[in-house]
Design a protein around this motif. Sequence first.
Motif, PDB file in Angstrom:
ATOM      1  N   CYS A 149      -3.487 -10.225   4.573  1.00 36.66           N
ATOM      2  CA  CYS A 149      -3.948 -10.619   3.247  1.00 36.66           C
ATOM      3  C   CYS A 149      -5.288 -11.353   3.350  1.00 36.66           C
ATOM      4  O   CYS A 149      -6.300 -10.888   2.843  1.00 36.66           O
ATOM      5  N   THR A 150      -5.311 -12.494   4.023  1.00 30.35           N
ATOM      6  CA  THR A 150      -6.519 -13.306   4.146  1.00 30.35           C
ATOM      7  C   THR A 150      -7.644 -12.516   4.804  1.00 30.35           C
ATOM      8  O   THR A 150      -7.425 -11.776   5.766  1.00 30.35           O
ATOM      9  N   GLU A 151      -8.851 -12.680   4.274  1.00 32.93           N
ATOM     10  CA  GLU A 151     -10.021 -12.032   4.846  1.00 32.93           C
ATOM     11  C   GLU A 151     -10.976 -13.074   5.405  1.00 32.93           C
ATOM     12  O   GLU A 151     -10.892 -14.260   5.065  1.00 32.93           O
ATOM     13  N   LEU A 152     -11.876 -12.610   6.243  1.00 37.11           N
ATOM     14  CA  LEU A 152     -12.785 -13.528   6.924  1.00 37.11           C
ATOM     15  C   LEU A 152     -13.537 -14.415   5.936  1.00 37.11           C
ATOM     16  O   LEU A 152     -13.722 -15.608   6.184  1.00 37.11           O
ATOM     17  N   GLU A 153     -13.967 -13.863   4.826  1.00 41.54           N
ATOM     18  CA  GLU A 153     -14.719 -14.644   3.848  1.00 41.54           C
ATOM     19  C   GLU A 153     -13.911 -14.953   2.588  1.00 41.54           C
ATOM     20  O   GLU A 153     -14.468 -15.451   1.606  1.00 41.54           O
ATOM     21  N   HIS A 154     -12.612 -14.674   2.627  1.00 37.71           N
ATOM     22  CA  HIS A 154     -11.779 -14.922   1.450  1.00 37.71           C
ATOM     23  C   HIS A 154     -10.429 -15.466   1.908  1.00 37.71           C
ATOM     24  O   HIS A 154      -9.507 -14.706   2.188  1.00 37.71           O
ATOM     25  N   GLY A 155     -10.369 -16.795   2.009  1.00 35.93           N
ATOM     26  CA  GLY A 155      -9.143 -17.448   2.418  1.00 35.93           C
ATOM     27  C   GLY A 155      -8.386 -17.967   1.213  1.00 35.93           C
ATOM     28  O   GLY A 155      -7.509 -17.307   0.659  1.00 35.93           O
ATOM     29  N   ASN A 156      -8.760 -19.176   0.773  1.00 36.91           N
ATOM     30  CA  ASN A 156      -8.099 -19.744  -0.399  1.00 36.91           C
ATOM     31  C   ASN A 156      -8.507 -19.032  -1.690  1.00 36.91           C
ATOM     32  O   ASN A 156      -7.826 -19.171  -2.708  1.00 36.91           O
ATOM     33  N   ASP A 157      -9.602 -18.287  -1.657  1.00 31.06           N
ATOM     34  CA  ASP A 157      -9.982 -17.484  -2.825  1.00 31.06           C
ATOM     35  C   ASP A 157      -9.576 -16.029  -2.602  1.00 31.06           C
ATOM     36  O   ASP A 157     -10.356 -15.092  -2.752  1.00 31.06           O
ATOM     37  N   VAL A 158      -8.290 -15.847  -2.257  1.00 31.36           N
ATOM     38  CA  VAL A 158      -7.799 -14.517  -1.916  1.00 31.36           C
ATOM     39  C   VAL A 158      -7.944 -13.543  -3.074  1.00 31.36           C
ATOM     40  O   VAL A 158      -8.001 -12.329  -2.880  1.00 31.36           O
ATOM     41  N   ALA A 159      -8.044 -14.054  -4.297  1.00 35.88           N
ATOM     42  CA  ALA A 159      -8.236 -13.177  -5.455  1.00 35.88           C
ATOM     43  C   ALA A 159      -9.547 -12.408  -5.370  1.00 35.88           C
ATOM     44  O   ALA A 159      -9.722 -11.393  -6.057  1.00 35.88           O
ATOM     45  N   SER A 160     -10.463 -12.875  -4.526  1.00 41.07           N
ATOM     46  CA  SER A 160     -11.761 -12.211  -4.383  1.00 41.07           C
ATOM     47  C   SER A 160     -11.800 -11.244  -3.206  1.00 41.07           C
ATOM     48  O   SER A 160     -12.878 -10.786  -2.813  1.00 41.07           O
ATOM     49  N   MET A 161     -10.630 -10.927  -2.625  1.00 42.10           N
ATOM     50  CA  MET A 161     -10.626 -10.051  -1.451  1.00 42.10           C
ATOM     51  C   MET A 161     -11.320  -8.719  -1.767  1.00 42.10           C
ATOM     52  O   MET A 161     -11.356  -8.274  -2.924  1.00 42.10           O
ATOM     53  N   GLU A 162     -11.852  -8.091  -0.715  1.00 44.09           N
ATOM     54  CA  GLU A 162     -12.681  -6.900  -0.898  1.00 44.09           C
ATOM     55  C   GLU A 162     -12.113  -5.634  -0.268  1.00 44.09           C
ATOM     56  O   GLU A 162     -12.631  -4.540  -0.516  1.00 44.09           O
ATOM     57  N   THR A 163     -11.094  -5.725   0.561  1.00 38.98           N
ATOM     58  CA  THR A 163     -10.468  -4.533   1.114  1.00 38.98           C
ATOM     59  C   THR A 163      -9.990  -3.635  -0.023  1.00 38.98           C
ATOM     60  O   THR A 163      -9.408  -4.118  -0.999  1.00 38.98           O
ATOM     61  N   VAL A 164     -10.222  -2.335   0.088  1.00 41.63           N
ATOM     62  CA  VAL A 164      -9.877  -1.419  -0.999  1.00 41.63           C
ATOM     63  C   VAL A 164      -8.976  -0.299  -0.498  1.00 41.63           C
ATOM     64  O   VAL A 164      -9.025   0.103   0.672  1.00 41.63           O
ATOM     65  N   ALA A 165      -8.124   0.171  -1.407  1.00 40.69           N
ATOM     66  CA  ALA A 165      -7.325   1.379  -1.189  1.00 40.69           C
ATOM     67  C   ALA A 165      -7.677   2.325  -2.328  1.00 40.69           C
ATOM     68  O   ALA A 165      -7.278   2.103  -3.481  1.00 40.69           O
ATOM     69  N   VAL A 166      -8.449   3.341  -2.023  1.00 39.17           N
ATOM     70  CA  VAL A 166      -8.978   4.248  -3.044  1.00 39.17           C
ATOM     71  C   VAL A 166      -8.027   5.433  -3.214  1.00 39.17           C
ATOM     72  O   VAL A 166      -7.719   6.149  -2.243  1.00 39.17           O
ATOM     73  N   HIS A 167      -7.546   5.609  -4.448  1.00 35.86           N
ATOM     74  CA  HIS A 167      -6.631   6.716  -4.719  1.00 35.86           C
ATOM     75  C   HIS A 167      -7.360   8.050  -4.588  1.00 35.86           C
ATOM     76  O   HIS A 167      -8.450   8.235  -5.140  1.00 35.86           O
ATOM     77  N   ASP A 168      -6.757   8.973  -3.847  1.00 37.59           N
ATOM     78  CA  ASP A 168      -7.340  10.299  -3.631  1.00 37.59           C
ATOM     79  C   ASP A 168      -6.480  11.331  -4.362  1.00 37.59           C
ATOM     80  O   ASP A 168      -5.358  11.633  -3.949  1.00 37.59           O
ATOM     81  N   ARG A 169      -7.000  11.861  -5.449  1.00 34.11           N
ATOM     82  CA  ARG A 169      -6.214  12.782  -6.269  1.00 34.11           C
ATOM     83  C   ARG A 169      -5.887  14.085  -5.533  1.00 34.11           C
ATOM     84  O   ARG A 169      -4.855  14.714  -5.786  1.00 34.11           O
ATOM     85  N   SER A 170      -6.744  14.465  -4.618  1.00 33.33           N
ATOM     86  CA  SER A 170      -6.508  15.744  -3.930  1.00 33.33           C
ATOM     87  C   SER A 170      -5.273  15.704  -3.038  1.00 33.33           C
ATOM     88  O   SER A 170      -4.598  16.722  -2.831  1.00 33.33           O
ATOM     89  N   THR A 171      -4.967  14.549  -2.487  1.00 33.76           N
ATOM     90  CA  THR A 171      -3.792  14.406  -1.620  1.00 33.76           C
ATOM     91  C   THR A 171      -2.724  13.512  -2.234  1.00 33.76           C
ATOM     92  O   THR A 171      -1.626  13.398  -1.685  1.00 33.76           O
ATOM     93  N   ASN A 172      -3.069  12.888  -3.364  1.00 34.46           N
ATOM     94  CA  ASN A 172      -2.213  11.885  -4.008  1.00 34.46           C
ATOM     95  C   ASN A 172      -1.912  10.725  -3.062  1.00 34.46           C
ATOM     96  O   ASN A 172      -0.894  10.045  -3.187  1.00 34.46           O
ATOM     97  N   GLY A 173      -2.799  10.509  -2.100  1.00 30.79           N
ATOM     98  CA  GLY A 173      -2.666   9.374  -1.195  1.00 30.79           C
ATOM     99  C   GLY A 173      -3.781   8.371  -1.423  1.00 30.79           C
ATOM    100  O   GLY A 173      -4.373   8.308  -2.516  1.00 30.79           O
TER     101      GLY A 173
END
Length: 687
Positions: free
Chosen positions: A200-224
């Motif tokens: 969960c915690t990121e290098l630049e987003h600890g106590n402000d975890v709401a600002s995390m930047e890791t993304v999971a992009v939905h891919d309609r072609s595979t539905n993954g």
Amino acid sequence: MAIALTTETSGTDRSNEREVITPSSTIGTKGTTSTTETIETTGTIGITGAPDQGTMPTHTRTKSTADSTATSVADSAADELAQLLFEGADRERVHGAWRRLLSGKEFTYRPGLTPDERAALSYDRLRLLNSRAGDPAELATDPHRLAGLHEWTGPVDGGLTTLASIHYNLFLGSILDHDGGQFRDLSRFTSLQHTGTFLCTELEHGNDVASMETVAVHDRSTNGFYLNTPNPGAQKFMPNTSLTGGPKTAVVAARLIVDGEDQGTFLFLTPLSDENGHLPGVRVRQLPQRTGTPVDHSLTAFDHVWLPREALLEAEHGRLSTDGTLTSNLGNKRKRLLRSINRVTMGKLCMSAGTLGMSRAALAIAVRYAHSRILAGPKAGERIPLAAHRSHHSRLLHALATGYAMTFLHRSMVNRFALHTEEDRAEVERDVAVAKGWITWQARSITTECRERCGAQGLFPANGLADLPLNIEGGITAEGDNLVIWVKAASEMVFGHQVARTGHVDPASGRDDGDDRDLTDLAFLRDLLAEVEHIWQGRARTALREGPSGDPVGRWNVTSAAALEMVSAHARLQAADAFLGAATRARDPRSRFLMESLCRLFLLKQLGEHTGDLLADGHLTPDHVRALPKALDTVIGDLAPHMMTLVDAFDLPAEVLSSIPIASGGSIVRTLGETAEPLTDRLAALC
């Protein structure tokens, strides 16, 4: 409490008498026997429940019927205190298996290991623990047993405590809390073929975890989904993701992106490694060694790692339909985030529990050492235990009073969390956060005090104390930095909280009877502590109202000091209420006396720094303030003969105590493997 003692004499000259405390496993442990002569260090308790008067228990060389009776009385009191501390009828279910597990030789201190070897040992112990845990999925959903696990593993292996908390609570618990968790095939994780971790915690987003930047992009072609770390600051910080311990799978917090739109943060089940190493697209770099017991903390990044549709953990707060439409019963992204990572609240209870167990172990070690460490007395040839000195035992008794209060507060918080509803969720989560901050901070103070009271002996890890304060530092920061979660609680409590006052010491109510109440009255002391919370809440409210308009940061800056004092008083008041409630459940008059005396000591200590405010507001009289030092000294004198009983109630296994030199009458020298060969003979052989 019996201490094994051997006595050597030289002729009839008593000045040459030498007392040797043997490194026997019998010291301070019930249910064991000793082949050496025993002496009593437990003060007797009279019929009325008051202790025999005297400064401290004395060492005698004969064991009389009265001594045996005193030991029996102390043991019965310790047994009932243990029942109160360890949840009564639920004691075996919550604590029994963990206590027995920690008694095994597999959990004794291992000297000479490198940091990497110590980290690997913690994983080996996790597998042993898992084999004795029953159903791991049931464990993950049982707040009482999960907290109990942390209490017992904390003192012996801080790394194991960290790994267990992540695997059972954050990883398995998160899966089970979402849709279909019970229907997924979890066998790889419940068998520990794959260890679970939580990112969960990121290098630049600890106590402000709401600002995390890791993304999971939905891919309609595979539905993954494609899981990606967009920049270095978004690398997941400090999860245990190295290859140490075998294959691992993670629950990863990431922003769900659907058709270019950010839908908020959700959790994704993500394999990280297998028997051949890290999987493609997963980059892991192990971080430098930190303080405390080693764990393989790492920096983890993802390079467009594809995940199947079922990797998304869904529940009412967020479900993704087959056409890519998100439905949620929560209206904003922040609420979705908090619900996704709601296991962090249970994590706060786990961190508190681990440091609580460390505190009680430290107290047991330090008190036993204080009774076995023999010093020169004031008279020629006299020998007395270190525990005889008020300057020594008063510090340990204050720590003991706090340790008991911490335990009862934690029991209260776990019970409330286990029974909470949607209606009281916010209040319970806030109180759990407040308790976590107070308990872990107190744990650091207690373990540091105990280490100091054992002098140079306390510096050696083999004596069970040196590593504890450093391990507690991790608990202070994990699952929400203490100060940050207290600031959040403070901001909510300034106007959104009603102090639990009785009105009995409120001058405005016309019912102030403080003049007629003394400092032995527990209800009076409790009410005074409630007034302390009320005073600081009033100051915080005034500061917030009068702060600079149009400047939110400036207004909070002038409010925060008073608001944090309010939170501190609130934590201590809740601890006092839990302590008082436990004292009323004591049936034996001896146990009741010890519980009430220890609670009185706790309350008097908490009030000391606030007597000026209480006097100014009319809750105390000048006579009360002048009487406070004497009241403290009196209750310390009452409790001093019973320190061994108070720590016997912590129920540490005899096997654990006997493996710690200073907890069983010895010193660090025992670890050198010295024989009985006289030192002079060995020196002569060397020459």
